[in-house]
Design a protein around this motif. Structure first.
Motif, PDB file in Angstrom:
ATOM      1  N   GLU A  86       2.494  23.689 -10.518  1.00  0.00           N
ATOM      2  CA  GLU A  86       2.445  24.777  -9.521  1.00  0.00           C
ATOM      3  C   GLU A  86       1.420  24.488  -8.431  1.00  0.00           C
ATOM      4  O   GLU A  86       1.522  24.991  -7.320  1.00  0.00           O
ATOM      5  CB  GLU A  86       2.011  26.072 -10.203  1.00  0.00           C
ATOM      6  N   VAL A  87       0.401  23.716  -8.818  1.00  0.00           N
ATOM      7  CA  VAL A  87      -0.694  23.431  -7.887  1.00  0.00           C
ATOM      8  C   VAL A  87      -0.765  21.925  -7.652  1.00  0.00           C
ATOM      9  O   VAL A  87      -0.923  21.159  -8.594  1.00  0.00           O
ATOM     10  CB  VAL A  87      -2.044  23.938  -8.457  1.00  0.00           C
ATOM     11  N   LEU A  88      -0.625  21.528  -6.399  1.00  0.00           N
ATOM     12  CA  LEU A  88      -0.656  20.100  -6.079  1.00  0.00           C
ATOM     13  C   LEU A  88      -1.842  19.817  -5.172  1.00  0.00           C
ATOM     14  O   LEU A  88      -2.013  20.459  -4.133  1.00  0.00           O
ATOM     15  CB  LEU A  88       0.611  19.731  -5.297  1.00  0.00           C
ATOM     16  N   ILE A  89      -2.658  18.852  -5.585  1.00  0.00           N
ATOM     17  CA  ILE A  89      -3.823  18.467  -4.795  1.00  0.00           C
ATOM     18  C   ILE A  89      -3.592  17.024  -4.349  1.00  0.00           C
ATOM     19  O   ILE A  89      -3.540  16.117  -5.189  1.00  0.00           O
ATOM     20  CB  ILE A  89      -5.125  18.552  -5.638  1.00  0.00           C
ATOM     21  N   LEU A  90      -3.423  16.819  -3.058  1.00  0.00           N
ATOM     22  CA  LEU A  90      -3.024  15.502  -2.558  1.00  0.00           C
ATOM     23  C   LEU A  90      -4.087  14.977  -1.587  1.00  0.00           C
ATOM     24  O   LEU A  90      -4.298  15.536  -0.514  1.00  0.00           O
ATOM     25  CB  LEU A  90      -1.664  15.603  -1.840  1.00  0.00           C
ATOM     26  N   LYS A 145       0.826  -1.215   0.000  1.00  0.00           N
ATOM     27  CA  LYS A 145       0.000   0.000   0.000  1.00  0.00           C
ATOM     28  C   LYS A 145       0.865   1.273   0.000  1.00  0.00           C
ATOM     29  O   LYS A 145       0.602   2.227  -0.713  1.00  0.00           O
ATOM     30  CB  LYS A 145      -0.906  -0.033   1.242  1.00  0.00           C
ATOM     31  N   GLY A 146       1.917   1.235   0.820  1.00  0.00           N
ATOM     32  CA  GLY A 146       2.800   2.402   0.939  1.00  0.00           C
ATOM     33  C   GLY A 146       3.483   2.724  -0.381  1.00  0.00           C
ATOM     34  O   GLY A 146       3.568   3.892  -0.777  1.00  0.00           O
ATOM     35  N   PHE A 147       3.959   1.688  -1.089  1.00  0.00           N
ATOM     36  CA  PHE A 147       4.618   1.920  -2.379  1.00  0.00           C
ATOM     37  C   PHE A 147       3.621   2.403  -3.431  1.00  0.00           C
ATOM     38  O   PHE A 147       3.938   3.269  -4.248  1.00  0.00           O
ATOM     39  CB  PHE A 147       5.346   0.662  -2.858  1.00  0.00           C
ATOM     40  N   LYS A 148       2.384   1.870  -3.388  1.00  0.00           N
ATOM     41  CA  LYS A 148       1.367   2.338  -4.337  1.00  0.00           C
ATOM     42  C   LYS A 148       1.130   3.843  -4.151  1.00  0.00           C
ATOM     43  O   LYS A 148       0.988   4.603  -5.093  1.00  0.00           O
ATOM     44  CB  LYS A 148       0.049   1.588  -4.133  1.00  0.00           C
ATOM     45  N   ARG A 149       1.096   4.243  -2.870  1.00  0.00           N
ATOM     46  CA  ARG A 149       0.880   5.660  -2.538  1.00  0.00           C
ATOM     47  C   ARG A 149       2.021   6.513  -3.091  1.00  0.00           C
ATOM     48  O   ARG A 149       1.827   7.611  -3.584  1.00  0.00           O
ATOM     49  CB  ARG A 149       0.838   5.758  -1.012  1.00  0.00           C
ATOM     50  N   ARG A 150       3.246   5.968  -2.978  1.00  0.00           N
ATOM     51  CA  ARG A 150       4.414   6.720  -3.447  1.00  0.00           C
ATOM     52  C   ARG A 150       4.432   6.827  -4.970  1.00  0.00           C
ATOM     53  O   ARG A 150       4.846   7.847  -5.514  1.00  0.00           O
ATOM     54  CB  ARG A 150       5.695   6.065  -2.933  1.00  0.00           C
ATOM     55  N   LEU A 183       2.119   9.567  -5.775  1.00  0.00           N
ATOM     56  CA  LEU A 183       2.741  10.867  -5.501  1.00  0.00           C
ATOM     57  C   LEU A 183       3.735  11.216  -6.616  1.00  0.00           C
ATOM     58  O   LEU A 183       3.785  12.366  -7.079  1.00  0.00           O
ATOM     59  CB  LEU A 183       3.457  10.787  -4.146  1.00  0.00           C
ATOM     60  N   ALA A 184       4.492  10.221  -7.076  1.00  0.00           N
ATOM     61  CA  ALA A 184       5.473  10.447  -8.142  1.00  0.00           C
ATOM     62  C   ALA A 184       4.778  10.951  -9.414  1.00  0.00           C
ATOM     63  O   ALA A 184       5.240  11.916 -10.039  1.00  0.00           O
ATOM     64  CB  ALA A 184       6.245   9.161  -8.429  1.00  0.00           C
TER      65      ALA A 184
END
Ligand SMILES: Nc1ncnc2c1ncn2[C@@H]1O[C@H](COP(=O)(O)OP(=O)(O)OP(=O)(O)O)[C@@H](O)[C@H]1O
Length: 316
Positions: free
Chosen positions: A155-159, A138-143, A146-147
């Motif tokens: 300029e705009v990041l929605i996380l 799960k953690g790697f999927k999240r990363r 993010l990548a």
């Protein structure tokens, strides 16, 4: 400061359910805005509308001046989005997926290679580069998510819950990355972890049942806490004196209420709540000096985000 996100009277209805109800705010370059709210409050729905994945029922969204509905391509070029859950395309390897995103983002030549190298190194993906996304933890999927969000250096990041599923070391890494990127960007992130707000956010918005119920810096929000400026103190005195001590403390000017935390043989521990969150430390100290009680603990409470969160999200 330059406004990169402008939201005006945003609304989203699914059938009879109003998921987002008349929300307005703006975010300037350099801000990291935390989106807080209980499950189902409307955070993900708002983020999906900001990124153009859902069409609003009403309201306006502008990304660096471009309306996301009227001019979606221009707006989306400036946007990076980490949706909730795992990245799409589970059969692709991480490397294939990132190259695909680089194509979609039209990255070419040396810039393309630089950006791929940067995200793989910065989000620590080298060891899983040739593994299908489906087989990742799960953690790697999240990363990986993010990548792909930061690949074109938007300029705009929605996380949407960027640290969900990460272990404590990875959380620390990702928070560091967010802080590092923050200066030149606008970052909006949703989280259920209130300590994350302190760690990375310059400002936070609390949403409850689709409505915006608070907007301020973490300290401003904490100042709305019922125990802001309260005093917690321990008097070392026999419990026979407890009633007398309680009466004296309650009578101090500015004290609204005394809460008994503990009354043991030689330890009387109280919290004094002030009227209208005013400062009462001077008055309390003076009384303690006059009475010459032995005091082993005295501190001023600064309010807590989780109690403000509870106050604001359960009252609606
Ligand atoms: N496509 C949809 N169709 C119908 N209802 C929806 C849809 N998407 C979201 N909802 C509803 O809208 C409300 C807001 O959901 P949303 O996912 O935005 O909440 P959230 O604040 O992100 O919650 P969480 O913290 O659990 O992620 C919920 O009641 C949800 O069930």
């Amino acid at each position: 400061m330059h406004t990169l996100i402008e939201i005006q009277k945003l609304r989203k209805q699914f059938g009879n359910l109003v998921a987002v109800d008349d929300i307005s705010f703006q975010v300037d370059r350099g801000e990291v805005l935390g989106f807080l709210g209980p499950n189902g409050a409307g955070k993900s729905t708002t983020m999906k509308m900001i990124t153009g994945f859902l069409t609003p029922s009403a309201g306006k969204i502008r990304i660096a001046g471009d309306d996301i509905t009227a001019n979606p391509l221009a707006a989306k070029r400036r946007l990076g989005y980490l949706p909730e859950g795992a990245p799409a395309y589970p059969d692709m390897t991480v490397w294939e997926f990132l190259r695909f995103i680089a194509d979609v983002r039209e990255l070419k030549g040396t810039l393309r290679q630089q950006r791929l190298d940067y995200v793989i190194q910065r989000v620590n993906l080298a060891q899983v580069l040739h593994q299908p996304i489906d087989t990742l933890s799960k953690g790697f999927k999240r990363r990986v998510g993010l990548a792909q969000a930061i690949l074109h250096d938007p300029e705009v990041l929605i996380l949407d819950e960027p640290t969900d599923g990460l272990d404590p070391n990875q959380k620390y890494e990702v928070r560091g990355l967010i802080r590092e990127m923050a200066q030149e960007k606008v970052i909006v992130l949703s989280t259920h972890i209130l300590e994350e707000v302190h760690a990375v956010c310059s400002r936070a918005i609390i949403i409850a049942q689709g409505r915006l119920v608070a907007d301020g810096t973490p300290s401003e929000l904490e100042a709305q806490s019922a125990d802001y400026n309260a005093i917690t103190l321990t008097v070392d005195a026999p419990s026979e004196q407890a009633e007398n001590i309680r009466q004296t403390l309650t009578a101090i000017h500015g004290v609204e209420k005394l809460i008994i935390l503990e009354e043991q043989a030689h330890q009387l521990r109280y919290q004094l709540l002030p009227k209208q969150r005013q400062t009462i430390v001077a008055e309390v100290s003076q009384t303690l000096r006059e009475k010459q009680w032995s005091v082993s603990e005295l501190h001023v409470d600064r309010g807590q985000l989780d109690s403000v969160f509870r106050q604001l999200t359960t009252a609606h």
